[in-house]
Motif scaffolding. Structure first.
Motif, PDB file in Angstrom:
ATOM      1  N   VAL A 105       1.064  -1.364  -0.086  1.00 29.50           N
ATOM      2  CA  VAL A 105       0.100  -0.328   0.196  1.00 29.50           C
ATOM      3  C   VAL A 105       0.633   1.123   0.183  1.00 29.50           C
ATOM      4  O   VAL A 105       0.501   2.525  -0.111  1.00 29.50           O
ATOM      5  N   SER A 106       2.037   1.125   0.461  1.00 31.71           N
ATOM      6  CA  SER A 106       3.242   2.455   0.894  1.00 31.71           C
ATOM      7  C   SER A 106       3.646   2.985  -0.766  1.00 31.71           C
ATOM      8  O   SER A 106       3.709   4.043  -1.265  1.00 31.71           O
ATOM      9  N   ASP A 107       3.677   1.729  -1.237  1.00 31.84           N
ATOM     10  CA  ASP A 107       4.331   2.011  -2.913  1.00 31.84           C
ATOM     11  C   ASP A 107       3.337   2.206  -3.375  1.00 31.84           C
ATOM     12  O   ASP A 107       3.863   3.129  -4.485  1.00 31.84           O
ATOM     13  N   LEU A 108       2.166   1.948  -3.535  1.00 35.19           N
ATOM     14  CA  LEU A 108       0.504   2.615  -4.185  1.00 35.19           C
ATOM     15  C   LEU A 108       0.701   4.177  -4.368  1.00 35.19           C
ATOM     16  O   LEU A 108       0.456   4.351  -5.344  1.00 35.19           O
ATOM     17  N   ILE A 109       0.645   4.157  -2.631  1.00 36.88           N
ATOM     18  CA  ILE A 109       0.545   5.672  -2.827  1.00 36.88           C
ATOM     19  C   ILE A 109       1.557   6.793  -3.298  1.00 36.88           C
ATOM     20  O   ILE A 109       1.117   7.571  -3.850  1.00 36.88           O
ATOM     21  N   ARG A 110       2.747   6.009  -2.979  1.00 32.07           N
ATOM     22  CA  ARG A 110       4.029   7.076  -3.587  1.00 32.07           C
ATOM     23  C   ARG A 110       3.328   6.933  -4.689  1.00 32.07           C
ATOM     24  O   ARG A 110       3.640   7.458  -5.879  1.00 32.07           O
ATOM     25  N   GLY A 111       3.057   5.740  -5.236  1.00 30.57           N
ATOM     26  CA  GLY A 111       3.423   5.543  -6.411  1.00 30.57           C
ATOM     27  C   GLY A 111       1.918   6.830  -7.385  1.00 30.57           C
ATOM     28  O   GLY A 111       2.193   7.759  -8.545  1.00 30.57           O
ATOM     29  N   ILE A 112       0.649   6.972  -6.513  1.00 33.55           N
ATOM     30  CA  ILE A 112      -0.362   7.652  -6.865  1.00 33.55           C
ATOM     31  C   ILE A 112       0.050   9.157  -6.797  1.00 33.55           C
ATOM     32  O   ILE A 112      -0.272  10.293  -7.640  1.00 33.55           O
ATOM     33  N   ILE A 113       0.983   9.912  -5.335  1.00 39.09           N
ATOM     34  CA  ILE A 113       1.619  11.002  -5.377  1.00 39.09           C
ATOM     35  C   ILE A 113       1.901  11.689  -6.176  1.00 39.09           C
ATOM     36  O   ILE A 113       2.361  12.371  -7.315  1.00 39.09           O
ATOM     37  N   VAL A 114       3.555  10.655  -6.376  1.00 36.40           N
ATOM     38  CA  VAL A 114       4.557  10.682  -7.666  1.00 36.40           C
ATOM     39  C   VAL A 114       4.574  10.693  -8.845  1.00 36.40           C
ATOM     40  O   VAL A 114       5.219  11.394  -9.435  1.00 36.40           O
ATOM     41  N   LEU A 115       3.934   9.893  -9.110  1.00 36.97           N
ATOM     42  CA  LEU A 115       3.594   9.355 -10.698  1.00 36.97           C
ATOM     43  C   LEU A 115       2.962   9.331 -11.117  1.00 36.97           C
ATOM     44  O   LEU A 115       2.705   8.897 -12.404  1.00 36.97           O
ATOM     45  N   SER A 116       2.385   9.481 -10.215  1.00 33.57           N
ATOM     46  CA  SER A 116       0.577   9.789 -10.762  1.00 33.57           C
ATOM     47  C   SER A 116      -0.135   8.440 -11.936  1.00 33.57           C
ATOM     48  O   SER A 116      -0.787   8.452 -12.850  1.00 33.57           O
ATOM     49  N   GLY A 117       0.133   7.234 -11.377  1.00 35.00           N
ATOM     50  CA  GLY A 117       0.015   6.466 -11.670  1.00 35.00           C
ATOM     51  C   GLY A 117      -2.210   5.619 -11.483  1.00 35.00           C
ATOM     52  O   GLY A 117      -2.371   5.384 -10.586  1.00 35.00           O
ATOM     53  N   ASN A 118      -2.435   5.129 -12.412  1.00 35.19           N
ATOM     54  CA  ASN A 118      -3.931   5.615 -12.832  1.00 35.19           C
ATOM     55  C   ASN A 118      -3.863   4.446 -12.785  1.00 35.19           C
ATOM     56  O   ASN A 118      -5.028   3.840 -12.289  1.00 35.19           O
ATOM     57  N   ASP A 119      -3.107   2.911 -12.757  1.00 34.82           N
ATOM     58  CA  ASP A 119      -3.081   1.762 -12.608  1.00 34.82           C
ATOM     59  C   ASP A 119      -3.382   1.529 -10.754  1.00 34.82           C
ATOM     60  O   ASP A 119      -3.909   0.884 -10.199  1.00 34.82           O
ATOM     61  N   ALA A 120      -2.867   2.441 -10.344  1.00 36.57           N
ATOM     62  CA  ALA A 120      -2.644   2.654  -8.940  1.00 36.57           C
ATOM     63  C   ALA A 120      -3.494   2.618  -7.688  1.00 36.57           C
ATOM     64  O   ALA A 120      -3.955   2.395  -7.560  1.00 36.57           O
ATOM     65  N   CYS A 121      -4.108   4.242  -8.643  1.00 36.69           N
ATOM     66  CA  CYS A 121      -5.619   4.471  -8.087  1.00 36.69           C
ATOM     67  C   CYS A 121      -6.570   2.976  -8.214  1.00 36.69           C
ATOM     68  O   CYS A 121      -6.974   2.849  -7.341  1.00 36.69           O
ATOM     69  N   ALA A 122      -5.806   2.691  -9.502  1.00 32.44           N
ATOM     70  CA  ALA A 122      -7.397   1.290  -9.813  1.00 32.44           C
ATOM     71  C   ALA A 122      -7.331  -0.138  -8.384  1.00 32.44           C
ATOM     72  O   ALA A 122      -8.375  -0.439  -8.270  1.00 32.44           O
ATOM     73  N   VAL A 123      -5.647  -0.013  -8.181  1.00 33.42           N
ATOM     74  CA  VAL A 123      -5.980  -1.457  -7.078  1.00 33.42           C
ATOM     75  C   VAL A 123      -6.518  -0.633  -5.925  1.00 33.42           C
ATOM     76  O   VAL A 123      -6.902  -1.280  -5.085  1.00 33.42           O
ATOM     77  N   ILE A 124      -5.989   0.676  -5.279  1.00 36.20           N
ATOM     78  CA  ILE A 124      -6.378   1.120  -3.981  1.00 36.20           C
ATOM     79  C   ILE A 124      -7.993   1.011  -4.518  1.00 36.20           C
ATOM     80  O   ILE A 124      -8.565   0.692  -3.140  1.00 36.20           O
TER      81      ILE A 124
END
Length: 389
Positions: A105-124
């Protein structure tokens, strides 16, 4: 009762400057909203309540709900979540996740904040959705936004991917930013992280797109956004000294324009406005007359320190008056709101701050009532009490 407030007593009544724009600022953004956080002063509002495509700026709502889930124990930062085919299929800005991954989860959150990951948002989203789908999470986002006062926000997905009806207003985005800063101080520093190298798999997408983070102007968040429909936008915040400014811009035609306008707004907000304290909690401002009390007056004081934000060129002297309907009927209770301090700075709407009783004033006894009744009788006859014989 009119007062002339010297500079010491003129700069901090901004408790009531929460709904008005205080100064003109020309911006190329098609919509914008700028707020001084500490005083609530709205420095700029341009198309602020129009529901617009928010692009990736709407990821802030997904982050807020993820932080809530961590705080409530429904998620943990070390928990690993699976990646669905739906999440993996997202294009645009991604973490390049695939269905073989299980991601912290910590990587997904950083992936959303820093990388703007669309896929990370969908996983969350799928992990927190009532029905396990991103669409179900989007409905939950909309409901939670309404609970938080974001009345011009409707979500169709978790990441701002262009979709009919996916909309947020600039004011709503600023409100959300303020909640993130205030409600989750333990997580907010992540918004200032400039780089996140996830698993080495996306060397072309490791840096935060926020153009202000490297400018040494106090910027520490929050989220950029861009789609063809929305243009270039940014939800930003910067802190200098004790002041913090939150702003939202949208509809710009390039990332260069976004960077320029954002920097201009931050510099303007801090250079053209200053906060001062005009009165402290419990400090006597004036007296109110009391009717039928053991004492004939009571001091009027602010219930808390009064701070106001004013244009720096208008801070030398501010006119003010205390307004109340009096005399006040006894008994009076300490802390009872009795009056308003109305401050009228140049070129700004009036600022209204409540004043309260500094102490209790009990109702008077028989002697007080008799004396008052006699005074009223003599007044009605047009004679003074000293003329009676």
């Amino acid at each position: 009762m009119k007062l002339a407030l010297p500079r010491l007593l003129s700069a901090a009544v901004a408790l009531a400057l929460t709904v008005t724009q205080v100064s003109a600022f020309e911006t190329r953004a098609s919509a914008a909203y700028v707020m001084d956080q500490g005083t609530g002063t709205i420095l700029l509002a341009k198309n602020a309540d129009e529901p617009l495509p928010p692009a990736s700026m709407s990821k802030l709502m997904t982050l807020y709900m993820a932080f809530e889930a961590v705080r409530d124990g429904r998620l943990s930062m070390e928990e690993k979540l699976p990646v669905s085919q739906h999440a993996m299929n997202y294009g645009g800005s991604t973490m390049f996740l695939d269905t073989t991954d299980k991601v912290k989860v910590s990587d997904l959150i950083r992936g959303i904040i820093v990388l703007s990951g669309n896929d990370a948002c969908a996983v969350i989203a799928e992990a927190l959705s009532p029905d396990g789908t991103e669409a179900g999470f989007a409905r939950l986002m909309t409901r939670r936004a309404r609970q938080m006062g974001m009345t011009n926000s409707t979500f169709a997905n978790s990441n701002g991917w262009p979709a009919p009806g996916h909309r947020m207003s600039m004011r709503d985005l600023a409100l959300l930013a303020n909640h993130l800063i205030e409600d989750f101080p333990e997580f907010y520093p992540m918004f200032a992280e400039r780089e996140f190298k996830f698993d080495g798999r996306a060397p072309g997408n490791t840096r935060n797109r926020n153009p202000l983070l490297s400018l040494d102007i106090g910027a520490d968040g929050l989220k950029t956004g861009h789609t063809q429909e929305a243009g270039y936008g940014l939800v930003g915040s910067a802190r200098q000294g004790s002041r913090r400014v939150i702003f939202v811009i949208s509809g710009l035609d390039s990332s260069k324009a976004r960077a320029e306008v954002s920097e201009q707004i931050v510099n303007w907000s801090f250079r053209q406005f200053s906060e001062s304290k005009i009165a402290r909690e419990g400090e006597r401002i004036a007296d109110a007359e009391v009717w039928m009390g053991r004492e004939n007056k009571v001091a009027l004081v602010p219930a808390e320190d009064i701070d106001v934000l004013l244009p720096v060129l208008s801070m030398d002297k501010v006119d003010a008056e205390v307004v109340y309907h009096g005399p006040v009927q006894a008994p009076v209770t300490q802390g009872q709101e009795l009056a308003e301090l109305v401050v009228r700075p140049d070129d700004l709407p009036a600022i209204r701050v409540p004043l309260v009783a500094a102490k209790d004033v009990p109702a008077g006894g028989f002697t007080v009532r008799l004396r008052t009744a006699t005074s009223v009788l003599f007044d009605s006859l047009g004679i003074g009490a000293g003329d009676a014989s």
